[in-house]
Design an enzyme around this catalytic site. Structure first.
Site, PDB file in Angstrom:
ATOM      1  CB  THR A 160      -5.963  -0.091  -3.808  1.00 20.85           C
ATOM      2  OG1 THR A 160      -5.414   0.760  -2.818  1.00 20.85           O
ATOM      3  CG2 THR A 160      -5.446  -1.512  -3.588  1.00 20.85           C
ATOM      4  CG  ASP A 166      -1.383   0.721  -3.813  1.00 21.56           C
ATOM      5  OD1 ASP A 166      -0.472   1.447  -3.373  1.00 21.56           O
ATOM      6  OD2 ASP A 166      -2.488   0.590  -3.241  1.00 21.56           O
ATOM      7  CG  HIS A 167      -1.860   4.261  -5.103  1.00 21.37           C
ATOM      8  ND1 HIS A 167      -1.684   4.991  -3.953  1.00 21.37           N
ATOM      9  CD2 HIS A 167      -2.756   3.292  -4.796  1.00 21.37           C
ATOM     10  CE1 HIS A 167      -2.464   4.514  -3.002  1.00 21.37           C
ATOM     11  NE2 HIS A 167      -3.122   3.471  -3.473  1.00 21.37           N
ATOM     12  CD  GLU A 220      -2.718   1.461   0.154  1.00 19.05           C
ATOM     13  OE1 GLU A 220      -3.345   0.512  -0.338  1.00 19.05           O
ATOM     14  OE2 GLU A 220      -2.769   2.621  -0.308  1.00 19.05           O
ATOM     15  CG  HIS A 235      -4.545   4.179   2.959  1.00 16.36           C
ATOM     16  ND1 HIS A 235      -5.183   5.390   3.097  1.00 16.36           N
ATOM     17  CD2 HIS A 235      -5.000   3.632   1.809  1.00 16.36           C
ATOM     18  CE1 HIS A 235      -6.000   5.567   2.066  1.00 16.36           C
ATOM     19  NE2 HIS A 235      -5.911   4.505   1.267  1.00 16.36           N
TER      20      HIS A 235
HETATM   21  C1  GP9 Z   1      -8.940  -0.082   0.826  1.00 17.15           C
HETATM   22  C2  GP9 Z   1      -7.529  -0.100   0.359  1.00 17.15           C
HETATM   23  C3  GP9 Z   1      -6.992   1.289   0.172  1.00 17.15           C
HETATM   24  O1  GP9 Z   1      -9.565  -1.319   0.884  1.00 17.15           O
HETATM   25  O2  GP9 Z   1      -7.379  -0.878  -0.763  1.00 17.15           O
HETATM   26  O3  GP9 Z   1      -7.540   1.881  -0.933  1.00 17.15           O
HETATM   27  P1  GP9 Z   1      -6.908   3.153  -1.638  1.00 17.15           P
HETATM   28  O4  GP9 Z   1      -7.473   4.364  -0.965  1.00 17.15           O
HETATM   29  O5  GP9 Z   1      -5.435   3.103  -1.520  1.00 17.15           O
HETATM   30  O6  GP9 Z   1      -7.358   3.033  -3.036  1.00 17.15           O
HETATM   31 MN    MN Z   2      -3.851   1.957  -2.198  1.00 21.01          MN
END
Ligand code: GP9
Ligand code: MN
Length: 421
Positions: free
Chosen positions: A82, A256-257, A38, A197
């Site tokens: 994500t 992921d980003h 994440e 996150h």
């Molecule tokens: C939520 C997690 C985070 O289930 O995948 O999402 P994001 O905000 O990073 O897209």
């Molecule tokens: Mn994410």
């Protein structure tokens, strides 16, 4: 209708690099574990923050005999964050320019990696300790043919086990491996982490390094949660070994980003010690990509420029599965023919020589502005590629594609029309 697919199909077919002979099948028959890291960006890998190592375990992996690490790998997500990265991974298609495709096109036909692995005898699962409807995952996963979704209800979130958005990554890893041990083998399990996150909060006991000291609390805390995520990955490896799953698995991990947006540029400039130009902003879209094959001795640092769109063919070829008939926009990163051309969802792009961002062409080595003529030949193709992918999604065109035989499914009328053209 199906005839829309003809042009896209010939474009896709002409752009498929052959698998690398050395890597094709290098992980054949193994369990596949894909870990979504994440918000993890590459700028913390092999770097320190005020003398403290941010990702010690991942840093070791970049030098490990069994790990291939890609330092020039970019995320290609849009508003779906994500979920967009999951979409790229499963389909090797670009997410949409507006809105999250997980919400807007969850009813489409897809030929996902999960579906292909399922057909090859894999049990397929996603593990994520959040509510199942987040990002419409429960719906989308049906279209992606993911057999089992272990959401928060599969986990025991004990006292002190949650922070920020939900369950902490370390207990998540521990319980996930317990759940994995119950899965029929070979399995494909995709684990979505959560602690690193925004807004990057942690309990005191999980702060393994100090905060940074800029004017951005977000960036200051980010280093700590990234450090915690690193510890969670270490836990994953240890648990897999303890449960006897490690040797027979291949572990793929990707960021992921971005976690730190441009709103924190001033703080980021302080950390990096340089001005954040559009070139630097593009560099900050680098996310780590790791392929760990236990006992393989295939580890090295692969400098190839690539992106999330390339994950699917890269992984499937490692597992010894052909993808030449797939409607995919990415290519095998291990292939000699892989093209170094990464298109961001917003139209920026990176090649082996240049970075195109903010309508300026940069030299990728120096970060200096360079002659636009160097970027010009790629501007149209970048948009074309995004357009083709978008038309597949908007038209639900994979309904008309038989990926087993690599053939379009057209009506007689459509066939006749095409013959006349
Ligand atoms: C939520 C997690 C985070 O289930 O995948 O999402 P994001 O905000 O990073 O897209
Ligand atoms: Mn994410």
């Amino acid at each position: 209708d199906g005839s829309e697919l003809v042009e896209v199909n010939s474009y896709v077919q002409s752009n498929q690099p052959d698998p690398s002979e050395e890597m094709f099948g290098a992980a054949e028959g193994k369990n596949l574990i894909v870990v979504t890291l994440e918000s993890l960006q590459s700028f913390v890998i092999n770097e320190e923050m005020n003398g403290q190592t941010v990702t010690p375990f991942l840093n070791e992996l970049t030098k490990d005999d069994d790990t291939i690490y890609f330092p020039n790998f970019y995320h290609q997500t849009g508003l779906g964050k994500t979920s967009d990265s999951e979409f790229l991974l499963e389909n090797s298609l670009y997410p949409l320019s507006g809105g999250a495709v997980f919400f807007t096109h969850s009813g489409n036909t897809y030929n996902s990696m999960a579906e292909s692995l399922g057909e090859n005898g894999y049990h397929t699962a996603v593990q994520h300790a959040n509510t199942k409807s987040f990002w419409n995952r429960d719906m989308m996963y049906q279209s992606l043919n993911i057999e089992e979704f272990q959401d928060v209800e599969s986990y025991t979130v004990g006292e002190g086990d949650a922070v920020n958005w939900g369950m902490k990554d370390i207990p998540f890893m521990e319980q996930s491996v317990d759940l994995m041990a119950e899965m029929p083998e070979p399995f494909y399990s995709r684990m979505l982490t959560l602690t690193n996150h925004h807004p990057f909060y942690l309990d005191e006991e999980d702060m393994l390094i100090d905060e940074y000291d800029s004017n951005s609390g977000t960036l200051n805390r980010y280093f700590q949660t990234a450090r915690y995520l690193d510890e969670a990955v270490k836990t994953l490896f240890a648990e897999l070994k303890a449960k006897g799953l490690y040797e027979n698995s291949v572990i793929v991990m990707y960021g992921d980003h971005y976690g730190i947006s441009e709103n924190h540029n001033e703080a980021m400039e302080q950390y990096l010690g340089k001005e954040i130009t559009p070139y630097e902003s593009a560099q900050l879209q680098k996310v780590p990509f790791f392929v760990h094959i236990p006992g393989s001795d295939k580890g090295y640092v692969e400098e190839e420029v690539g992106g999330q769109i390339d994950m699917r063919p890269t992984i499937m070829h490692l597992l010894g599965m052909e993808t030449e008939k797939d409607m995919q926009f990415g290519g095998d990163l291990f292939s000699k023919e892989h093209e170094e051309f990464v298109v961001f969802r917003d139209g920026r792009f990176v090649t082996d020589k240049n970075v195109y961002a903010g309508n300026v062409c940069y030299d990728s080595e120096t970060g200096e502005e360079t002659d636009m003529a160097q970027c010009q030949p790629f501007i149209e193709p970048a948009l074309q590629e995004l357009d083709y992918s978008e038309s597949i999604i908007n038209g639900d065109l994979l309904r008309f594609y038989d990926e087993k035989n690599g053939q379009l499914i057209l009506t007689e009328e459509e066939e006749a029309k095409l013959e006349q053209e």
